[in-house]
Design a protein around this motif. Structure first.
Motif, short mmCIF file in Angstrom:
data_model
loop_
_atom_site.label_atom_id
_atom_site.label_comp_id
_atom_site.label_asym_id
_atom_site.label_seq_id
_atom_site.Cartn_x
_atom_site.Cartn_y
_atom_site.Cartn_z
N GLU A 136 30.26 36.77 32.67
CA GLU A 136 31.36 37.30 32.98
C GLU A 136 32.21 36.56 33.91
N THR A 137 31.75 36.30 35.02
CA THR A 137 32.24 35.55 36.12
C THR A 137 32.56 34.39 35.89
N LEU A 138 31.83 33.57 35.46
CA LEU A 138 32.16 32.12 34.73
C LEU A 138 33.75 32.22 34.36
N TYR A 139 34.16 32.85 33.61
CA TYR A 139 35.65 32.86 33.02
C TYR A 139 36.59 33.62 33.60
N GLN A 140 36.30 34.29 34.63
CA GLN A 140 37.16 34.88 35.61
C GLN A 140 38.00 34.21 36.44
N SER A 141 39.15 34.66 36.92
CA SER A 141 40.00 33.87 37.78
C SER A 141 40.47 34.86 38.90
N THR A 142 41.12 34.25 39.93
CA THR A 142 41.60 35.15 41.10
C THR A 142 42.92 35.35 40.30
N THR A 143 43.68 36.55 40.99
CA THR A 143 45.01 36.82 40.36
C THR A 143 46.05 35.87 40.45
N ASP A 144 45.92 34.71 41.41
CA ASP A 144 46.93 33.82 41.03
C ASP A 144 46.30 32.47 40.17
N GLY A 145 45.41 32.93 39.23
CA GLY A 145 44.98 32.05 38.38
C GLY A 145 43.82 30.82 38.52
N ARG A 146 43.23 30.81 40.00
CA ARG A 146 42.32 29.88 40.41
C ARG A 146 40.75 30.40 39.74
N LYS A 147 40.22 29.62 38.99
CA LYS A 147 38.77 29.87 38.56
C LYS A 147 37.82 30.54 39.71
N PHE A 148 37.01 31.36 39.62
CA PHE A 148 35.95 31.76 40.68
C PHE A 148 34.98 30.55 40.87
N VAL A 149 34.53 29.74 39.78
CA VAL A 149 33.76 28.65 39.77
C VAL A 149 34.37 27.57 40.80
N ASP A 150 35.69 27.59 40.67
CA ASP A 150 36.52 26.49 41.52
C ASP A 150 36.52 26.74 42.84
N CYS A 151 36.58 28.36 43.11
CA CYS A 151 36.66 28.70 44.53
C CYS A 151 35.27 28.38 45.04
N LEU A 152 33.94 28.54 44.43
CA LEU A 152 32.75 28.38 44.97
C LEU A 152 32.77 26.84 45.26
N ARG A 153 33.21 25.82 44.28
CA ARG A 153 32.89 24.58 44.40
C ARG A 153 33.85 24.10 45.70
#
Length: 92
Positions: free
Chosen positions: A38-55
């Motif tokens: 589920e987390t792989l496809y979720q984003s922040t409220t401003d549209g940034r993917k969680f995976v990108d936040c980690l990277r």
């Protein structure tokens, strides 16, 4: 979630994950994170993917997949590791 009086909904899980994964400097303390699908496809409220936040914090994102579900539909896997009765797929 129940222990803090919240319903276990996708919206609440997303808000909690956003709080954790957008913490400034998080990459100074952890180098990898195993995520639920589920987390792989979720984003922040401003549209940034969680995976990108980690990277962006130099944290390697991975996915937790059990041996019964999901392995046949995952594409672009670079490494597969076996251990602790689970298969771990690291997405690089």
């Amino acid at each position: 979630m129940a222990s803090i009086g919240l319903d276990n909904t996708e919206t609440n899980r997303q808000a909690y994950r956003q709080l954790l994964l957008t913490t400034p400097g998080l990459g100074e303390y952890i180098s990898g994170a195993i995520l639920f699908e589920e987390t792989l496809y979720q984003s922040t409220t401003d549209g940034r993917k969680f995976v990108d936040c980690l990277r962006d914090e130099n944290i390697v994102p991975g996915i937790k997949v059990d041996k019964v579900h999901g392995q046949k539909n995952i594409k672009n896997i670079n490494h597969v590791f076996e251990g602790f009765n689970l298969t771990w797929f690291l997405l690089l």
